[in-house]
Design an enzyme around this catalytic site. Structure first.
Site, PDB file in Angstrom:
ATOM      1  N   GLY A  39       1.019  -1.448  -0.807  1.00 39.69           N
ATOM      2  CA  GLY A  39       0.037   0.035   0.068  1.00 39.69           C
ATOM      3  C   GLY A  39       1.194   1.410  -0.242  1.00 39.69           C
ATOM      4  O   GLY A  39       0.181   2.552  -0.597  1.00 39.69           O
ATOM      5  N   VAL A  40       2.425   1.095   0.451  1.00 39.80           N
ATOM      6  CA  VAL A  40       3.112   2.500   0.162  1.00 39.80           C
ATOM      7  C   VAL A  40       3.254   2.467  -1.058  1.00 39.80           C
ATOM      8  O   VAL A  40       4.263   1.445  -2.043  1.00 39.80           O
ATOM      9  CB  VAL A  40       4.826   2.250   0.892  1.00 39.80           C
ATOM     10  N   LEU A  74       5.890   3.970  -3.357  1.00 42.80           N
ATOM     11  CA  LEU A  74       7.341   4.235  -3.723  1.00 42.80           C
ATOM     12  C   LEU A  74       7.695   4.073  -5.302  1.00 42.80           C
ATOM     13  O   LEU A  74       8.697   4.132  -5.885  1.00 42.80           O
ATOM     14  CB  LEU A  74       8.751   2.839  -2.755  1.00 42.80           C
ATOM     15  N   GLY A  75       7.159   3.323  -5.880  1.00 42.41           N
ATOM     16  CA  GLY A  75       7.485   3.066  -7.464  1.00 42.41           C
ATOM     17  C   GLY A  75       7.824   4.589  -8.259  1.00 42.41           C
ATOM     18  O   GLY A  75       9.131   4.865  -9.002  1.00 42.41           O
ATOM     19  N   SER A 118       7.690  -5.913 -18.452  1.00 50.99           N
ATOM     20  CA  SER A 118       6.822  -5.704 -17.308  1.00 50.99           C
ATOM     21  C   SER A 118       5.829  -6.835 -17.405  1.00 50.99           C
ATOM     22  O   SER A 118       5.197  -7.455 -18.262  1.00 50.99           O
ATOM     23  CB  SER A 118       5.773  -4.380 -16.988  1.00 50.99           C
ATOM     24  N   HIS A 137       1.741   1.820 -14.000  1.00 50.38           N
ATOM     25  CA  HIS A 137       2.410   2.753 -14.520  1.00 50.38           C
ATOM     26  C   HIS A 137       1.951   3.601 -14.734  1.00 50.38           C
ATOM     27  O   HIS A 137       2.596   4.540 -15.146  1.00 50.38           O
ATOM     28  CB  HIS A 137       2.908   1.751 -15.220  1.00 50.38           C
TER      29      HIS A 137
END
Length: 191
Positions: A18-19, A21-22, A47, A155
């Site tokens: 849920g964080v 960071l992408g 991907s 993305h």
């Protein structure tokens, strides 16, 4: 080199679920790469497409049970089969099915085998069908206005665009199970 390709970004730590960071990770990686290779111009990912096969199997089963899959249009309900008529004919011939109505379950059965892609005729015949269905899954199937596929949602949310599907790009057991080996490039324009 002018192109940098990232191979899948995933969070393997349950505590980070849920964080988001992408976006940070992508931008940090681009900064480091551009510092070392200033000629880099294009940044993309290779991907996976998780759950594509699961979605396809569910849609085909629904399609055969109802004989149609329903797409709601403006005003009227449009009734469209998941597989196009010419695809059904191709699959009927390929699988030697007694009826076009059986080809969906035959397709699901074939994709469940681990080595279907090694048969050149099978692989060549299935390529345009699976590529069209993967494109449909990624671009048309939505949940609350966002892509149904979690990787696509990630993305797109981080500024990428869907760039190219790659047939049989992941022949691992997991890749074949999740997406019939199809992977996608998401291209980032970070300027």
């Amino acid at each position: 080199p002018k192109v940098a390709a990232f191979y899948s970004i995933t969070s393997t730590q349950p505590g980070l679920s849920g964080v988001d960071l992408g976006n940070f990770l992508i931008k940090q990686a681009v900064e480091v790469l551009q510092a070392e290779y200033p000629q880099l111009q294009t940044f993309s990912t290779l991907s996976p497409i998780p759950r594509f096969r699961k979605w396809l199997q569910r849609k085909i089963i629904m399609d055969e049970e109802e004989s149609t899959s329903h797409i709601h249009g403006v005003g009227d309900e449009l009734v469209v089969s998941l597989l196009l008529d010419e695809e059904k004919k191709e699959l009927q011939k390929l699988f030697n099915s007694p009826s076009e109505n059986d080809v969906g379950k035959d397709l699901v059965h074939i994709l469940d085998t681990s080595n279907w892609y090694q048969d050149e005729v099978m692989s060549t015949t299935l390529k345009p069908i699976l590529m069209r269905l993967a494109a449909h899954y990624l671009t048309v199937e939505k949940y609350r206005g966002k892509p149904l596929n979690g990787v696509a949602k990630f993305h797109i949310r981080n500024g990428a665009e869907m760039h190219r599907l790659n047939y049989l790009a992941d022949l691992s057991r997991k890749g074949m199970h999740n997406s019939a080996g199809i992977m996608i490039n998401y291209r980032y324009d970070l300027e």
